[in-house]
Design an enzyme around this catalytic site. Structure first.
Site, PDB file in Angstrom:
ATOM      1  N   GLU A 120       0.873  -1.173   0.000  1.00  0.00           N
ATOM      2  CA  GLU A 120       0.000   0.000   0.000  1.00  0.00           C
ATOM      3  C   GLU A 120       0.908   1.220   0.000  1.00  0.00           C
ATOM      4  O   GLU A 120       1.545   1.542   1.006  1.00  0.00           O
ATOM      5  CB  GLU A 120      -0.909   0.017   1.227  1.00  0.00           C
ATOM      6  CG  GLU A 120      -1.804   1.248   1.306  1.00  0.00           C
ATOM      7  CD  GLU A 120      -2.575   1.353   2.600  1.00  0.00           C
ATOM      8  OE1 GLU A 120      -2.791   2.489   3.061  1.00  0.00           O
ATOM      9  OE2 GLU A 120      -2.957   0.293   3.151  1.00  0.00           O
ATOM     10  N   ARG A 133       0.923  10.148   1.042  1.00  0.00           N
ATOM     11  CA  ARG A 133       1.416  11.096   2.040  1.00  0.00           C
ATOM     12  C   ARG A 133       2.609  11.883   1.519  1.00  0.00           C
ATOM     13  O   ARG A 133       3.068  12.828   2.165  1.00  0.00           O
ATOM     14  CB  ARG A 133       1.814  10.357   3.321  1.00  0.00           C
ATOM     15  CG  ARG A 133       0.669   9.644   4.020  1.00  0.00           C
ATOM     16  CD  ARG A 133       1.145   8.956   5.279  1.00  0.00           C
ATOM     17  NE  ARG A 133       0.079   8.202   5.934  1.00  0.00           N
ATOM     18  CZ  ARG A 133       0.206   7.534   7.063  1.00  0.00           C
ATOM     19  NH1 ARG A 133       1.379   7.523   7.681  1.00  0.00           N
ATOM     20  NH2 ARG A 133      -0.810   6.881   7.585  1.00  0.00           N
ATOM     21  N   LYS A 138     -11.387  -0.688   6.405  1.00  0.00           N
ATOM     22  CA  LYS A 138     -10.180  -0.518   7.191  1.00  0.00           C
ATOM     23  C   LYS A 138     -10.594  -0.039   8.589  1.00  0.00           C
ATOM     24  O   LYS A 138     -11.613   0.639   8.745  1.00  0.00           O
ATOM     25  CB  LYS A 138      -9.292   0.523   6.514  1.00  0.00           C
ATOM     26  CG  LYS A 138      -7.987   0.851   7.208  1.00  0.00           C
ATOM     27  CD  LYS A 138      -7.199   1.832   6.345  1.00  0.00           C
ATOM     28  CE  LYS A 138      -5.895   2.234   6.984  1.00  0.00           C
ATOM     29  NZ  LYS A 138      -5.098   3.120   6.102  1.00  0.00           N
TER      30      LYS A 138
END
Length: 318
Positions: A40, A44, A128
């Site tokens: 993943e 960011r 999630k």
């Protein structure tokens, strides 16, 4: 196979933030060599989109998610670059609806029952849970999972090699996300060997392989019992007679007729037969599908194709 099913079989999803796109391919290659062809890559950093593109082109077999996706623009950029699924820290209805309309697998972040009900109303089967440990960990997930029987969870945040088995043992956990196998100082030093070693350690612990018993082929029932008694005398273990074989303790199975393998078979216990099968397939092993044993919809045993040292090997659920 659906993408979420692949993530479930992988079991662990390395969550990585890449500052230099040059590091993306060697980093994901190190993860794959350690047993996790999955990543993943989070939005960011400014290098996220280019990192996804490079990994997709160089390592097409890697299960590639885009993480920390906050806008529909990022969805478009991630998918165009090669991401096969979208993961976000929270549940943004606009982003989720956009992914659903475009048939893009999406796993939004949740932290309470209200979030889960929004996800259910959109038809999602997995969410999630973030930040998992900080908001209550496995205890919270089990409490939330009770009324939502069809929902699966991907906890991320505070998951590490010390607590991952507790999470993965709960059947509502799809997989766990974490970054402990990708420490920042190892990436900065381009120490790909260390990342491979940490990944391999995590995978080995997750699968939990151990020898459960050794099966020895005997010509007939008489030979089986005679052999069992000799091993029992050697080991000081009891003999337990059965229909097709005799056991000495739990470590030796004496077959009453010649079975699989020239000499017999070796049973390898694992925390998840389905997950172990998938990981071994990534290593090039094949399986005898018609040897599979399924109980209550769960794969509990299966033989590896071929022999090693004259023994057949099969996986069994611990």
């Amino acid at each position: 196979m659906e993408f979420l099913e692949k993530l479930s079989l992988a079991g662990l999803v390395p969550v990585i933030a890449i500052n230099d796109a040059e590091d993306a391919v060697p980093l994901c290659k190190a993860l794959a060599e350690g047993g996790l062809p999955v990543a993943e890559i989070t939005f960011r950093t400014a290098a996220a989109e280019e990192s996804i593109r490079r990994v997709h082109e160089a390592l097409p077999d890697v299960l590639l998610c885009a993480g920390t996706v906050l806008t529909t623009d990022q969805v478009d950029r991630a998918v165009k670059a090669g991401a096969a699924a979208i993961v976000s820290p929270g549940l943004n209805p606009e982003v989720v609806k956009y992914c659903i309309e475009k048939n893009i697998p999406v796993c939004p972040g949740t932290s309470n029952p209200s979030d889960i009900e929004v996800a259910l109303s959109m038809g999602l089967k997995a969410v999630k849970v973030f930040p998992a440990e900080a908001i209550g960990g496995l205890k919270l997930i089990k409490s939330m999972a009770a009324p939502y029987v069809d929902m699966k969870f991907m906890p991320t945040g505070g998951i590490n090699e010390n607590n991952m088995l507790d999470y993965l043992a709960f059947d509502k956990i799809l997989c766990c996300g974490g970054s402990w196998m990708v420490p920042g100082d190892a990436v900065a030093a381009k120490d790909w060997g260390r990342i491979t070693a940490l990944t391999r350690s995590a995978v080995d612990k997750m699968l939990g392989f151990e020898v459960r018993h050794i099966g020895i082929n005997c010509e007939d029932a008489e030979a089986s019992l005679e052999t069992a008694k000799k091993i029992a005398a050697l080991m000081g273990w009891p003999v337990k007679e059965g229909n097709s074989s005799n056991f000495v303790g739990t470590g030796y199975e004496l077959m009453k007729k010649v079975g699989r393998g020239a000499h017999g078979h070796i049973a390898i216990g694992t925390n998840s037969v389905a997950r172990a099968k998938w990981h071994l397939e990534q290593r090039g092993f094949k399986f005898i599908e018609d040897s599979a044993v399924v109980k209550n919809g769960k794969l509990t045993a299966i033989y590896v194709e071929g022999e090693i040292g004259g023994f057949a090997f099969h996986l069994v659920q611990k």
